[in-house]
Design a protein around this motif. Structure first.
Motif, PDB file in Angstrom:
ATOM      1  N   ALA A  25       0.811  -1.217   0.000  1.00  0.00           N
ATOM      2  CA  ALA A  25       0.000   0.000   0.000  1.00  0.00           C
ATOM      3  C   ALA A  25       0.846   1.270   0.000  1.00  0.00           C
ATOM      4  CB  ALA A  25      -0.945   0.004   1.202  1.00  0.00           C
ATOM      5  N   GLN A  26       2.153   1.134   0.222  1.00  0.00           N
ATOM      6  CA  GLN A  26       3.018   2.305   0.128  1.00  0.00           C
ATOM      7  C   GLN A  26       3.156   2.776  -1.324  1.00  0.00           C
ATOM      8  OE1 GLN A  26       4.254   3.803   3.030  1.00  0.00           O
ATOM      9  NE2 GLN A  26       2.816   2.263   3.819  1.00  0.00           N
ATOM     10  N   GLU A  27       3.017   1.833  -2.270  1.00  0.00           N
ATOM     11  CA  GLU A  27       3.173   2.157  -3.680  1.00  0.00           C
ATOM     12  C   GLU A  27       1.882   2.018  -4.475  1.00  0.00           C
ATOM     13  OE1 GLU A  27       5.898   3.368  -4.890  1.00  0.00           O
ATOM     14  OE2 GLU A  27       7.059   3.126  -3.049  1.00  0.00           O
ATOM     15  N   ARG A  28       0.913   1.276  -3.961  1.00  0.00           N
ATOM     16  CA  ARG A  28      -0.318   1.003  -4.677  1.00  0.00           C
ATOM     17  C   ARG A  28      -1.528   1.306  -3.798  1.00  0.00           C
ATOM     18  NH1 ARG A  28       2.824   0.598  -8.212  1.00  0.00           N
ATOM     19  NH2 ARG A  28       3.136  -1.082  -9.735  1.00  0.00           N
ATOM     20  N   GLN A  29      -2.637   1.607  -4.443  1.00  0.00           N
ATOM     21  CA  GLN A  29      -3.904   1.694  -3.728  1.00  0.00           C
ATOM     22  C   GLN A  29      -4.417   0.267  -3.542  1.00  0.00           C
ATOM     23  OE1 GLN A  29      -7.442   2.935  -5.903  1.00  0.00           O
ATOM     24  NE2 GLN A  29      -7.933   4.398  -4.267  1.00  0.00           N
ATOM     25  N   ILE A  30      -4.758  -0.091  -2.306  1.00  0.00           N
ATOM     26  CA  ILE A  30      -5.185  -1.448  -2.003  1.00  0.00           C
ATOM     27  C   ILE A  30      -6.605  -1.430  -1.459  1.00  0.00           C
ATOM     28  CG2 ILE A  30      -4.703  -3.549  -0.676  1.00  0.00           C
ATOM     29  CD1 ILE A  30      -2.484  -2.919  -2.579  1.00  0.00           C
ATOM     30  N   LEU A  31      -7.461  -2.328  -1.998  1.00  0.00           N
ATOM     31  CA  LEU A  31      -8.789  -2.576  -1.438  1.00  0.00           C
ATOM     32  C   LEU A  31      -8.839  -4.046  -1.060  1.00  0.00           C
ATOM     33  CD1 LEU A  31      -9.258   0.034  -3.223  1.00  0.00           C
ATOM     34  CD2 LEU A  31     -11.587  -0.765  -3.535  1.00  0.00           C
ATOM     35  N   CYS A  32      -9.250  -4.330   0.174  1.00  0.00           N
ATOM     36  CA  CYS A  32      -9.175  -5.705   0.651  1.00  0.00           C
ATOM     37  C   CYS A  32     -10.409  -6.058   1.485  1.00  0.00           C
ATOM     38  CB  CYS A  32      -7.902  -5.887   1.492  1.00  0.00           C
ATOM     39  SG  CYS A  32      -7.691  -7.537   2.176  1.00  0.00           S
ATOM     40  N   VAL A  33     -11.070  -7.151   1.095  1.00  0.00           N
ATOM     41  CA  VAL A  33     -12.124  -7.738   1.916  1.00  0.00           C
ATOM     42  C   VAL A  33     -11.477  -8.776   2.830  1.00  0.00           C
ATOM     43  CG1 VAL A  33     -14.097  -9.300   1.901  1.00  0.00           C
ATOM     44  CG2 VAL A  33     -14.038  -7.363   0.341  1.00  0.00           C
ATOM     45  N   THR A  34     -11.757  -8.702   4.120  1.00  0.00           N
ATOM     46  CA  THR A  34     -11.109  -9.633   5.051  1.00  0.00           C
ATOM     47  C   THR A  34     -12.035  -9.973   6.213  1.00  0.00           C
ATOM     48  OG1 THR A  34      -9.145 -10.003   6.414  1.00  0.00           O
ATOM     49  CG2 THR A  34     -10.045  -7.781   6.397  1.00  0.00           C
ATOM     50  N   HIS A  35     -11.781 -11.133   6.818  1.00  0.00           N
ATOM     51  CA  HIS A  35     -12.427 -11.525   8.063  1.00  0.00           C
ATOM     52  C   HIS A  35     -11.432 -11.515   9.213  1.00  0.00           C
ATOM     53  CE1 HIS A  35     -16.337 -12.685   6.451  1.00  0.00           C
ATOM     54  NE2 HIS A  35     -15.726 -13.282   5.448  1.00  0.00           N
ATOM     55  N   LEU A  36     -10.192 -11.132   8.937  1.00  0.00           N
ATOM     56  CA  LEU A  36      -9.136 -11.203   9.946  1.00  0.00           C
ATOM     57  C   LEU A  36      -8.914  -9.849  10.611  1.00  0.00           C
ATOM     58  CD1 LEU A  36      -6.466 -13.355   8.074  1.00  0.00           C
ATOM     59  CD2 LEU A  36      -8.137 -14.114   9.762  1.00  0.00           C
ATOM     60  N   PRO A  37      -9.010  -9.768  11.937  1.00  0.00           N
ATOM     61  CA  PRO A  37      -8.746  -8.504  12.617  1.00  0.00           C
ATOM     62  C   PRO A  37      -7.296  -8.053  12.439  1.00  0.00           C
ATOM     63  CG  PRO A  37      -9.012 -10.301  14.195  1.00  0.00           C
ATOM     64  CD  PRO A  37      -9.417 -10.831  12.872  1.00  0.00           C
ATOM     65  N   GLN A  38      -6.358  -9.010  12.304  1.00  0.00           N
ATOM     66  CA  GLN A  38      -4.951  -8.646  12.109  1.00  0.00           C
ATOM     67  C   GLN A  38      -4.761  -7.844  10.824  1.00  0.00           C
ATOM     68  OE1 GLN A  38      -6.131 -11.681  12.794  1.00  0.00           O
ATOM     69  NE2 GLN A  38      -4.694 -12.927  13.992  1.00  0.00           N
ATOM     70  N   VAL A  39      -5.537  -8.184   9.790  1.00  0.00           N
ATOM     71  CA  VAL A  39      -5.455  -7.453   8.522  1.00  0.00           C
ATOM     72  C   VAL A  39      -6.225  -6.141   8.627  1.00  0.00           C
ATOM     73  CG1 VAL A  39      -6.051  -7.514   6.067  1.00  0.00           C
ATOM     74  CG2 VAL A  39      -5.136  -9.564   7.180  1.00  0.00           C
ATOM     75  N   ALA A  40      -7.410  -6.192   9.195  1.00  0.00           N
ATOM     76  CA  ALA A  40      -8.272  -5.006   9.260  1.00  0.00           C
ATOM     77  C   ALA A  40      -7.624  -3.868  10.037  1.00  0.00           C
ATOM     78  CB  ALA A  40      -9.607  -5.373   9.882  1.00  0.00           C
ATOM     79  N   CYS A  41      -6.893  -4.175  11.082  1.00  0.00           N
ATOM     80  CA  CYS A  41      -6.332  -3.109  11.918  1.00  0.00           C
ATOM     81  C   CYS A  41      -5.211  -2.350  11.212  1.00  0.00           C
ATOM     82  CB  CYS A  41      -5.845  -3.674  13.257  1.00  0.00           C
ATOM     83  SG  CYS A  41      -4.382  -4.726  13.120  1.00  0.00           S
ATOM     84  N   MET A  42      -4.635  -2.935  10.154  1.00  0.00           N
ATOM     85  CA  MET A  42      -3.529  -2.284   9.452  1.00  0.00           C
ATOM     86  C   MET A  42      -4.017  -1.307   8.386  1.00  0.00           C
ATOM     87  SD  MET A  42      -0.589  -3.365  10.637  1.00  0.00           S
ATOM     88  CE  MET A  42       0.588  -3.132   9.314  1.00  0.00           C
ATOM     89  N   ALA A  43      -5.305  -1.219   8.166  1.00  0.00           N
ATOM     90  CA  ALA A  43      -5.836  -0.391   7.081  1.00  0.00           C
ATOM     91  C   ALA A  43      -5.703   1.095   7.396  1.00  0.00           C
ATOM     92  CB  ALA A  43      -7.295  -0.738   6.834  1.00  0.00           C
ATOM     93  N   ASP A  44      -5.638   1.886   6.335  1.00  0.00           N
ATOM     94  CA  ASP A  44      -5.685   3.347   6.468  1.00  0.00           C
ATOM     95  C   ASP A  44      -7.128   3.845   6.437  1.00  0.00           C
ATOM     96  OD1 ASP A  44      -2.794   3.597   6.329  1.00  0.00           O
ATOM     97  OD2 ASP A  44      -2.986   3.115   4.207  1.00  0.00           O
TER      98      ASP A  44
END
Length: 567
Positions: free
Chosen positions: A484-503
């Protein structure tokens, strides 16, 4: 980069409008809330397959719009120009896709109607969608060679182009040689046919425009009696008993008398004088024409026979005399080549021998460059997988060459990505990996490596973290944050570990009443994110403990992202 998206009457979505920014966007919600439906809608605006099932029950059509910022994508303007889609240097593209109740769709780009094929060509440079069951070209074996070549860089691509240029020359000459060395009986028959065509056309002694002249002469000969009758009547009207010219002459004399008394009538006198002279001359010409018309049945028969010959040739060789003559020239050229085929055959065989040597040399150079690139790719993938808690996994871009090289438009190599996720296991084709969790991480590793190669600014991950948890989930989250530092990222997730890293964090949920169920989307604040993470951690019951844990995860994620940005 995707800036905005509007969805109306799509599946269970009545109306949703989303605004996006740079960085890492995450979408979370209960199973069945409609998270993946949003990505289905995005797939449509970049050329995905439409269906009548996408239209919300009771609606006339589904509508999806997406606004893209292309100001930092100079290459896409060339693609738009190639497709004839003028955007006049605009920095945004507005793409709209409507799906009717019968499944038919309409595509528009900046208000201009375009075909689905054109939309796909543009869309592949705007979004790259990766799902658990659809990983696009990374799971297509035939595309692995192209990925390896792209990873190899400019030098490898240029070597491939040199090889392809020689291959094209070789293929063209091989086709010509095959044609020359075809069955002798067929060649003899072809020579006979071409000789007959050449001689038949030459014997006709055709002249360009002859058919039009013959048609005119035939009409004159076939209607000679009518022509003489009407010409005689015209002559009589002007110069015979009806005295047309004589009456005009009398009018001239009378007007001359008047003009001597009234000079203002001089222009009228001159007009009538001119008419008299013209009628007199016309009468003489009509008379000569009438006298020249002949009743000549013999000549009429000759003309009809000539027209018949031309019609026969037209049915065989072309609609016009020019086309018939051109066919004769082409037949003569081909006949000459066939009659001199032995000489041409020797020339082609010698040239093919030279090209085959060059093809082999360039193909071998290409293979060696690919193998060097493959070694680097193997190391990169294994390093990325180690970051994703798959240390010890072996990856290989494997080559399979025949004992006797088989040259194709892409070279003599066949390449397939192989993987061994666990130590002691043999390498197996990537496309046959069974574990969803392993496949998710492998695809993320490959996408991390190749994201800089395809130039697509927006990457979409639809539950690519399925089947992982714990340390693996944290590793995936950090890897996506790096991307995400170089690209725009859209992510569907069920994992809190992934969700908490979002901007940016969107919550997807359903609202129901007695009449309908619809999906809603909410942009979460810090407090909202804490509650959503607590739900993801604890399920239905949200406790003080899970909220505290959720807040700690968000705070730790911020520190982790700061460290990533520092690198």
């Amino acid at each position: 980069m995707l800036r905005e998206m509007s969805i109306r009457d799509f599946a269970i979505i009545q109306e949703v409008h989303l605004t996006f920014d740079r960085g890492f966007h995450v979408l979370t919600g209960e199973t069945g809330a409609g998270k993946s439906i949003l990505f289905d809608a995005l797939s449509l605006v970049v050329g995905g397959r439409g269906s009548q099932d996408f239209v919300r029950h009771g609606a006339k059509k589904a509508e999806v719009e997406a606004l893209f910022d292309i100001s930092d994508q100079p290459g896409i303007q060339a693609i738009l120009d190639e497709l004839g889609l003028s955007t006049a240097g605009e920095e945004h593209l507005l793409i709209r896709r409507d799906i009717a109740q019968n499944g038919k769709s309409t595509c528009r780009l900046n208000g201009q109607i375009i075909t689905l094929t054109m939309l796909k060509q543009v869309g592949e440079h705007l979004l790259d969608i990766h799902g658990q069951h659809e990983h696009q070209s990374l799971l297509q074996v035939e595309a692995h060679l192209n990925w390896l070549d792209a990873f190899g860089g400019v030098d490898l691509i240029q070597q491939r182009e040199r090889y392809q240029k020689i291959f094209a020359q070789h293929r063209e000459m091989r086709q010509e040689l095959d044609q020359i060395t075809a069955d002798e009986k067929k060649i003899a028959q072809r020579i006979d046919l071409l000789s007959f065509q050449k001689e038949e056309i030459a014997a006709a002694r055709l002249t360009a425009g002859e058919d039009a002249e013959l048609a005119q002469e035939h009409s004159r000969l076939a209607h000679a009696e009518q022509i003489v009758q009407h010409a005689s009547q015209a002559y009589e009207a002007m110069y015979g008993d009806q005295r047309g010219a004589e009456m005009l002459n009398q009018a001239v004399r009378d007007l001359e008398e008047i003009t001597r008394l009234d000079e203002s009538l001089q222009p009228l006198l001159e007009m009538v004088q001119s008419a008299y002279y013209q009628v007199e001359e016309a009468a003489r010409q009509v008379g000569r024409y009438r006298d020249d018309v002949e009743f000549d049945p013999a000549r009429l028969a000759q003309v009809e026979e000539r027209i018949h010959v031309l019609d026969q040739l037209k049915r065989k060789y072309g609609e016009t005399i020019e086309e018939i003559l051109r066919h004769g020239e082409e037949a003569e050229q081909e006949l000459e080549q066939l009659l001199n085929r032995d000489e041409r055959k020797q020339e082609l065989e010698q040239r093919l021998t030279e090209l085959e040597a060059k093809l082999a040399a360039e193909g071998e150079t290409l293979t060696q460059m690919r193998k060097q690139a493959a070694e680097r790719l193997n190391q990169r993938v294994e390093a990325e997988l180690a970051d994703l808690n798959m240390k010890g996994t072996r990856f290989q871009a494997a080559f399979s060459n025949d004992d006797e090289p088989t040259y194709t438009p892409t070279g003599q190599d066949r390449v397939e990505f192989l993987i061994a996720p666990n130590q002691g296991e043999p390498l197996r084709p990537l496309v046959k990996i069974a574990s969803g969790g392993e496949l998710s991480r492998i695809m993320l590793a490959l996408q991390t490596i190749f994201s800089d190669l395809d130039g697509v600014p927006t990457l979409i991950f639809d539950e690519v973290d399925t089947g992982v948890s714990g340390r693996a989930a944290q590793a995936i989250a950090e890897k996506i944050a790096h991307l995400a530092q170089e690209r725009q990222i859209l992510c569907v997730t069920h994992l809190p570990q992934v969700a908490c890293m979002a901007d940016v964090h969107f919550h997807i949920f359903k609202e129901s009443n007695e009449e309908q169920t619809r999906t809603r989307v909410k942009l979460l604040t810090m407090e909202g994110r804490t509650m959503e993470l607590a739900r993801m951690l604890g399920g239905v019951e949200v406790t003080d403990t899970t909220k505290t844990h959720a807040l700690e995860m968000l705070q730790l994620a911020e520190r982790t992202k700061t460290a990533i940005q520092a690198h």
